[in-house]
Design an enzyme around this catalytic site. Structure first.
Site, PDB file in Angstrom:
ATOM      1  N   LYS A  72       0.890  -1.253   0.132  1.00 17.03           N
ATOM      2  CA  LYS A  72       0.039  -0.057   0.015  1.00 17.03           C
ATOM      3  C   LYS A  72       0.882   1.146   0.100  1.00 17.03           C
ATOM      4  O   LYS A  72       0.616   2.151  -0.914  1.00 17.03           O
ATOM      5  CB  LYS A  72      -0.837  -0.010   1.207  1.00 17.03           C
ATOM      6  CG  LYS A  72      -2.087  -1.050   1.363  1.00 17.03           C
ATOM      7  CD  LYS A  72      -2.889  -0.729   2.298  1.00 17.03           C
ATOM      8  CE  LYS A  72      -2.422  -1.033   3.687  1.00 17.03           C
ATOM      9  NZ  LYS A  72      -1.758  -2.082   4.310  1.00 17.03           N
ATOM     10  N   ARG A  99      -9.711   1.500   9.115  1.00 15.60           N
ATOM     11  CA  ARG A  99      -9.510   0.101   9.098  1.00 15.60           C
ATOM     12  C   ARG A  99     -10.618  -0.719   9.973  1.00 15.60           C
ATOM     13  O   ARG A  99     -10.407  -1.852  10.128  1.00 15.60           O
ATOM     14  CB  ARG A  99      -8.315   0.106   9.813  1.00 15.60           C
ATOM     15  CG  ARG A  99      -7.078  -0.099   8.961  1.00 15.60           C
ATOM     16  CD  ARG A  99      -5.832  -0.346   9.861  1.00 15.60           C
ATOM     17  NE  ARG A  99      -4.836   0.298   9.323  1.00 15.60           N
ATOM     18  CZ  ARG A  99      -3.383   0.086   8.794  1.00 15.60           C
ATOM     19  NH1 ARG A  99      -3.256  -1.265   9.449  1.00 15.60           N
ATOM     20  NH2 ARG A  99      -3.079   0.627   8.413  1.00 15.60           N
ATOM     21  N   ARG A 111      11.248  -6.833   4.878  1.00  9.98           N
ATOM     22  CA  ARG A 111      11.163  -5.348   5.563  1.00  9.98           C
ATOM     23  C   ARG A 111      11.697  -5.326   6.830  1.00  9.98           C
ATOM     24  O   ARG A 111      12.563  -4.306   7.098  1.00  9.98           O
ATOM     25  CB  ARG A 111       9.696  -4.869   5.353  1.00  9.98           C
ATOM     26  CG  ARG A 111       9.898  -3.363   5.426  1.00  9.98           C
ATOM     27  CD  ARG A 111       8.364  -2.719   5.431  1.00  9.98           C
ATOM     28  NE  ARG A 111       7.383  -3.239   6.621  1.00  9.98           N
ATOM     29  CZ  ARG A 111       6.222  -2.639   6.412  1.00  9.98           C
ATOM     30  NH1 ARG A 111       5.557  -2.401   5.333  1.00  9.98           N
ATOM     31  NH2 ARG A 111       5.301  -3.209   7.399  1.00  9.98           N
ATOM     32  N   ARG A 126      11.593  -2.310  11.625  1.00 10.34           N
ATOM     33  CA  ARG A 126      10.287  -1.779  11.994  1.00 10.34           C
ATOM     34  C   ARG A 126       9.894  -2.588  13.302  1.00 10.34           C
ATOM     35  O   ARG A 126      10.113  -3.935  13.186  1.00 10.34           O
ATOM     36  CB  ARG A 126       9.151  -1.871  10.913  1.00 10.34           C
ATOM     37  CG  ARG A 126       8.869  -0.644  10.589  1.00 10.34           C
ATOM     38  CD  ARG A 126       7.871  -0.416   9.585  1.00 10.34           C
ATOM     39  NE  ARG A 126       6.406  -0.835   9.715  1.00 10.34           N
ATOM     40  CZ  ARG A 126       5.482  -0.653   9.238  1.00 10.34           C
ATOM     41  NH1 ARG A 126       5.486  -0.066   7.999  1.00 10.34           N
ATOM     42  NH2 ARG A 126       4.164  -1.344   9.714  1.00 10.34           N
ATOM     43  N   ARG A 173      -0.801  -8.658  13.182  1.00 10.94           N
ATOM     44  CA  ARG A 173      -1.613  -7.759  12.174  1.00 10.94           C
ATOM     45  C   ARG A 173      -2.375  -8.418  10.958  1.00 10.94           C
ATOM     46  O   ARG A 173      -3.308  -7.803  10.680  1.00 10.94           O
ATOM     47  CB  ARG A 173      -0.404  -6.940  11.470  1.00 10.94           C
ATOM     48  CG  ARG A 173       0.260  -6.004  12.814  1.00 10.94           C
ATOM     49  CD  ARG A 173       1.485  -5.380  12.312  1.00 10.94           C
ATOM     50  NE  ARG A 173       1.825  -4.956  11.079  1.00 10.94           N
ATOM     51  CZ  ARG A 173       2.983  -4.848  10.332  1.00 10.94           C
ATOM     52  NH1 ARG A 173       3.899  -5.601  10.967  1.00 10.94           N
ATOM     53  NH2 ARG A 173       2.840  -4.257   9.197  1.00 10.94           N
TER      54      ARG A 173
HETATM   55  P1  ADP Z   1       0.558  -2.240   7.909  1.00 10.96           P
HETATM   56  O1  ADP Z   1      -0.704  -1.878   7.020  1.00 10.96           O
HETATM   57  O2  ADP Z   1       1.688  -2.851   6.770  1.00 10.96           O
HETATM   58  O3  ADP Z   1       0.410  -2.865   9.073  1.00 10.96           O
HETATM   59  P2  ADP Z   1       0.623   0.721   8.607  1.00 10.96           P
HETATM   60  O4  ADP Z   1       2.035   1.601   8.194  1.00 10.96           O
HETATM   61  O5  ADP Z   1      -0.413   1.065   7.708  1.00 10.96           O
HETATM   62  O6  ADP Z   1       1.360  -0.759   8.217  1.00 10.96           O
HETATM   63  O7  ADP Z   1       0.280   0.842  10.029  1.00 10.96           O
HETATM   64  C1  ADP Z   1       1.154   0.383  11.177  1.00 10.96           C
HETATM   65  C2  ADP Z   1       0.430   0.420  12.376  1.00 10.96           C
HETATM   66  O8  ADP Z   1      -0.068   1.894  12.551  1.00 10.96           O
HETATM   67  C3  ADP Z   1      -0.806  -0.384  12.262  1.00 10.96           C
HETATM   68  O9  ADP Z   1      -0.521  -1.761  12.687  1.00 10.96           O
HETATM   69  C4  ADP Z   1      -1.559   0.195  13.642  1.00 10.96           C
HETATM   70  O10 ADP Z   1      -1.214   0.035  15.001  1.00 10.96           O
HETATM   71  C5  ADP Z   1      -1.320   1.657  13.251  1.00 10.96           C
HETATM   72  N1  ADP Z   1      -2.539   2.171  12.425  1.00 10.96           N
HETATM   73  C6  ADP Z   1      -2.281   2.693  11.242  1.00 10.96           C
HETATM   74  N2  ADP Z   1      -3.277   3.073  10.684  1.00 10.96           N
HETATM   75  C7  ADP Z   1      -4.274   2.614  11.573  1.00 10.96           C
HETATM   76  C8  ADP Z   1      -5.903   2.910  11.532  1.00 10.96           C
HETATM   77  N3  ADP Z   1      -6.449   3.460  10.496  1.00 10.96           N
HETATM   78  N4  ADP Z   1      -6.471   2.696  12.750  1.00 10.96           N
HETATM   79  C9  ADP Z   1      -5.655   2.205  13.781  1.00 10.96           C
HETATM   80  N5  ADP Z   1      -4.544   1.820  13.839  1.00 10.96           N
HETATM   81  C10 ADP Z   1      -3.802   2.152  12.726  1.00 10.96           C
END
Ligand code: ADP
Length: 195
Positions: free
Chosen positions: A14, A89, A128, A134, A145
């Site tokens: 994404k 989400r 990654r 990370r 996740r």
């Molecule tokens: P990925 O989708 O690969 O897990 P992201 O960088 O999009 O990575 O998100 C990393 C973390 O940030 C998530 O696991 C969550 O803890 C938090 N996060 C990101 N976007 C949201 C959201 N819309 N609602 C709640 N938590 C979020």
């Protein structure tokens, strides 16, 4: 004026596609994950709070995330359109985004769903982990996740499908191939980057 959402499981690519698409359309890519990570790095109050959830692979509470997005979408640069990556989400976030857009007389143009099979996703995230270090890319947290995505986020696709907004794109292949697929699909809907 284009307003897009990018939805997909962790590791689907994404973030990479979001910035390429945003460039093509001349709109900001807004990633809640990136905003949280920047706050963690800067050790802000929001960062400290977000970190406690992110490190475990949990979602940051809706109330926090919704306020963050509401504020970000009110900025000048988002008035010409935006691409939201990683938000909404949860069902509550969908409803809040509906409210935010409704209040400013805006509506979404399309929801891009990026897919990939689970083995490939885990493989990418473990790679990654080595490259970017990370904190949430350990195997156990990755699995959590993925689980949260299936439980909380996948159901959102049905909501947006019932609004006839979803375009599903195979996220496997070269980065440029995937971008091409997305641009082609959006163009077919009359949402070409030249608009
Ligand atoms: P990925 O989708 O690969 O897990 P992201 O960088 O999009 O990575 O998100 C990393 C973390 O940030 C998530 O696991 C969550 O803890 C938090 N996060 C990101 N976007 C949201 C959201 N819309 N609602 C709640 N938590 C979020």
């Amino acid at each position: 004026m284009s307003r897009f959402l990018l939805i997909g499981p962790p590791g689907a690519g994404k973030g990479t596609q979001a910035s390429l698409l945003a460039d093509a359309y001349g709109i900001p890519a807004i990633s809640t994950g990136d905003i949280f990570r920047a706050n963690v790095k800067a050790e802000t109050e929001l960062g400290l709070l977000a970190k406690s959830f992110m490190d475990k692979g949990e979602y940051v509470p809706d109330s926090v995330t919704n306020d963050l997005v509401r504020d970000r979408l009110s900025h000048e640069d988002a008035q010409r359109g935006f691409l939201l990556d990683g938000y909404p989400r949860t069902r509550d976030q969908v409803l809040k985004l509906d409210d935010i857009l409704h209040a400013s007389n805006q509506k979404l143009d399309a929801v891009v769903l990026l897919t990939a099979d689970t083995d490939e996703l885990v493989k990418r995230l473990l790679n990654r982990a080595q490259e970017q270090n990370r904190a949430d890319d350990t195997e156990e947290v990755i699995r959590h996740r993925q689980h949260l995505y299936l439980e909380q986020t996948q159901p959102l696709i049905e909501i947006y499908s019932s609004r006839d907004m979803v375009i599903e794109i195979d996220g496997l292949g070269q980065v440029s191939e995937v971008t091409e697929r997305i641009l082609n699909a959006l163009t077919k809907l009359g949402l070409s980057p030249a608009n």
